[in-house]
Design a protein around this motif. Structure first.
Motif, PDB file in Angstrom:
ATOM      1  N   VAL A  33      36.963  -9.428  24.790  1.00 56.06           N
ATOM      2  CA  VAL A  33      35.779  -9.900  25.500  1.00 56.06           C
ATOM      3  C   VAL A  33      36.167 -10.331  26.912  1.00 56.06           C
ATOM      4  N   SER A  34      35.369  -9.900  27.876  1.00 55.90           N
ATOM      5  CA  SER A  34      35.579 -10.338  29.255  1.00 55.90           C
ATOM      6  C   SER A  34      34.241 -10.326  29.983  1.00 55.90           C
ATOM      7  N   ASN A  35      34.228 -11.005  31.080  1.00 58.02           N
ATOM      8  CA  ASN A  35      33.037 -11.010  31.906  1.00 58.02           C
ATOM      9  C   ASN A  35      33.417 -10.370  33.222  1.00 58.02           C
ATOM     10  N   PRO A  36      32.768  -9.320  33.679  1.00 58.70           N
ATOM     11  CA  PRO A  36      31.490  -8.852  33.172  1.00 58.70           C
ATOM     12  C   PRO A  36      31.630  -7.826  32.050  1.00 58.70           C
ATOM     13  N   MET A  37      30.781  -7.948  31.100  1.00 53.45           N
ATOM     14  CA  MET A  37      30.571  -6.921  30.086  1.00 53.45           C
ATOM     15  C   MET A  37      29.114  -7.018  29.680  1.00 53.45           C
ATOM     16  N   PRO A  38      28.574  -5.978  29.095  1.00 50.04           N
ATOM     17  CA  PRO A  38      27.144  -5.994  28.767  1.00 50.04           C
ATOM     18  C   PRO A  38      26.792  -7.073  27.743  1.00 50.04           C
ATOM     19  N   ALA A  39      25.535  -7.458  27.771  1.00 45.96           N
ATOM     20  CA  ALA A  39      24.997  -8.382  26.780  1.00 45.96           C
ATOM     21  C   ALA A  39      25.184  -7.781  25.386  1.00 45.96           C
ATOM     22  N   VAL A  40      25.281  -8.663  24.395  1.00 49.60           N
ATOM     23  CA  VAL A  40      25.576  -8.222  23.026  1.00 49.60           C
ATOM     24  C   VAL A  40      24.528  -8.776  22.066  1.00 49.60           C
ATOM     25  N   PHE A  41      24.103  -7.926  21.140  1.00 49.03           N
ATOM     26  CA  PHE A  41      23.194  -8.305  20.055  1.00 49.03           C
ATOM     27  C   PHE A  41      23.995  -8.225  18.761  1.00 49.03           C
ATOM     28  N   LEU A  42      24.085  -9.344  18.045  1.00 51.72           N
ATOM     29  CA  LEU A  42      24.798  -9.395  16.770  1.00 51.72           C
ATOM     30  C   LEU A  42      23.806  -9.685  15.652  1.00 51.72           C
ATOM     31  N   ALA A  43      23.960  -8.998  14.529  1.00 51.16           N
ATOM     32  CA  ALA A  43      23.141  -9.267  13.351  1.00 51.16           C
ATOM     33  C   ALA A  43      23.992  -8.998  12.119  1.00 51.16           C
ATOM     34  N   GLN A  44      23.965  -9.922  11.189  1.00 55.65           N
ATOM     35  CA  GLN A  44      24.768  -9.766   9.980  1.00 55.65           C
ATOM     36  C   GLN A  44      24.168 -10.602   8.860  1.00 55.65           C
ATOM     37  N   ALA A  45      24.439 -10.183   7.637  1.00 50.47           N
ATOM     38  CA  ALA A  45      24.022 -10.941   6.456  1.00 50.47           C
ATOM     39  C   ALA A  45      25.215 -11.755   5.944  1.00 50.47           C
ATOM     40  N   ILE A  46      24.932 -12.950   5.514  1.00 49.51           N
ATOM     41  CA  ILE A  46      25.980 -13.831   4.988  1.00 49.51           C
ATOM     42  C   ILE A  46      26.650 -13.210   3.772  1.00 49.51           C
ATOM     43  N   ASP A  47      25.880 -12.461   2.985  1.00 47.77           N
ATOM     44  CA  ASP A  47      26.446 -11.883   1.754  1.00 47.77           C
ATOM     45  C   ASP A  47      27.060 -10.495   1.966  1.00 47.77           C
ATOM     46  N   ASP A  48      27.383 -10.145   3.193  1.00 49.62           N
ATOM     47  CA  ASP A  48      28.026  -8.852   3.483  1.00 49.62           C
ATOM     48  C   ASP A  48      29.363  -8.782   2.749  1.00 49.62           C
ATOM     49  N   PRO A  49      29.528  -7.827   1.828  1.00 48.29           N
ATOM     50  CA  PRO A  49      30.772  -7.748   1.062  1.00 48.29           C
ATOM     51  C   PRO A  49      31.905  -7.022   1.797  1.00 48.29           C
ATOM     52  N   ILE A  50      31.596  -6.402   2.923  1.00 51.19           N
ATOM     53  CA  ILE A  50      32.578  -5.619   3.665  1.00 51.19           C
ATOM     54  C   ILE A  50      33.181  -6.417   4.817  1.00 51.19           C
ATOM     55  N   SER A  51      32.343  -7.040   5.597  1.00 48.33           N
ATOM     56  CA  SER A  51      32.787  -7.776   6.775  1.00 48.33           C
ATOM     57  C   SER A  51      32.421  -9.249   6.625  1.00 48.33           C
ATOM     58  N   PRO A  52      33.403 -10.132   6.583  1.00 45.31           N
ATOM     59  CA  PRO A  52      33.107 -11.564   6.438  1.00 45.31           C
ATOM     60  C   PRO A  52      32.234 -12.079   7.585  1.00 45.31           C
ATOM     61  N   ILE A  53      31.306 -12.946   7.267  1.00 46.80           N
ATOM     62  CA  ILE A  53      30.384 -13.498   8.257  1.00 46.80           C
ATOM     63  C   ILE A  53      31.131 -14.207   9.382  1.00 46.80           C
ATOM     64  N   ASN A  54      32.306 -14.720   9.088  1.00 51.80           N
ATOM     65  CA  ASN A  54      33.079 -15.399  10.128  1.00 51.80           C
ATOM     66  C   ASN A  54      33.431 -14.478  11.280  1.00 51.80           C
ATOM     67  N   ASN A  55      33.471 -13.168  11.039  1.00 49.81           N
ATOM     68  CA  ASN A  55      33.726 -12.234  12.135  1.00 49.81           C
ATOM     69  C   ASN A  55      32.625 -12.317  13.188  1.00 49.81           C
ATOM     70  N   SER A  56      31.383 -12.422  12.761  1.00 49.47           N
ATOM     71  CA  SER A  56      30.280 -12.535  13.715  1.00 49.47           C
ATOM     72  C   SER A  56      30.320 -13.874  14.438  1.00 49.47           C
ATOM     73  N   TYR A  57      30.622 -14.935  13.714  1.00 50.64           N
ATOM     74  CA  TYR A  57      30.740 -16.252  14.352  1.00 50.64           C
ATOM     75  C   TYR A  57      31.873 -16.253  15.387  1.00 50.64           C
ATOM     76  N   LEU A  58      32.982 -15.627  15.059  1.00 52.58           N
ATOM     77  CA  LEU A  58      34.126 -15.542  15.959  1.00 52.58           C
ATOM     78  C   LEU A  58      33.759 -14.764  17.227  1.00 52.58           C
ATOM     79  N   MET A  59      33.084 -13.634  17.049  1.00 52.93           N
ATOM     80  CA  MET A  59      32.680 -12.828  18.197  1.00 52.93           C
ATOM     81  C   MET A  59      31.669 -13.573  19.053  1.00 52.93           C
ATOM     82  N   ASN A  60      30.713 -14.222  18.427  1.00 55.66           N
ATOM     83  CA  ASN A  60      29.711 -14.986  19.154  1.00 55.66           C
ATOM     84  C   ASN A  60      30.386 -16.060  20.011  1.00 55.66           C
TER      85      ASN A  60
END
Length: 107
Positions: A33-60
């Motif tokens: 991640v660096s600035n400038p980079m484009p705006a980001v839209f993240l969406a995830q379900a807490i019960d995602d069995p493939i990607s832990p929800i913490n990945n989205s929190y970390l990226m955010n």
């Protein structure tokens, strides 16, 4: 790809069984991640069995730290691989949320 979030199938598929720290860092998107980079839209379900929800929190958190515009939506249920949204499920709201976000960003 870094501890403690490195226990995923994706890591093994991409980096193999014994990657170096340098490889883990190179494939850890939150470190890219660096600035400038484009705006980001993240969406995830807490019960995602493939990607832990913490990945989205970390990226955010990484995007916010770099002052990159981000909008994140977390759904209680929905699993993984929504496509346009599983009919009559909470995640079926994501396309409309994304469309509103695009419009708000001037796309």
């Amino acid at each position: 790809m870094l501890p403690p979030f490195n226990k995923t199938h994706a890591k093994k598929s991409i980096l193999g069984e014994n990657p170096t720290t340098a490889q883990e860092e190179a494939y850890s998107v939150e470190l890219q991640v660096s600035n400038p980079m484009p705006a980001v839209f993240l969406a995830q379900a807490i019960d995602d069995p493939i990607s832990p929800i913490n990945n989205s929190y970390l990226m955010n958190a990484a995007l916010q730290k770099a002052d990159v515009p981000v909008e994140m939506h977390i759904f209680q249920t929905g699993g993984h691989g929504w496509g346009i949204g599983k009919k009559d499920s909470p995640v079926s709201a994501w396309p409309a949320l994304f469309q509103a976000w695009l419009k708000n960003k001037g796309f």
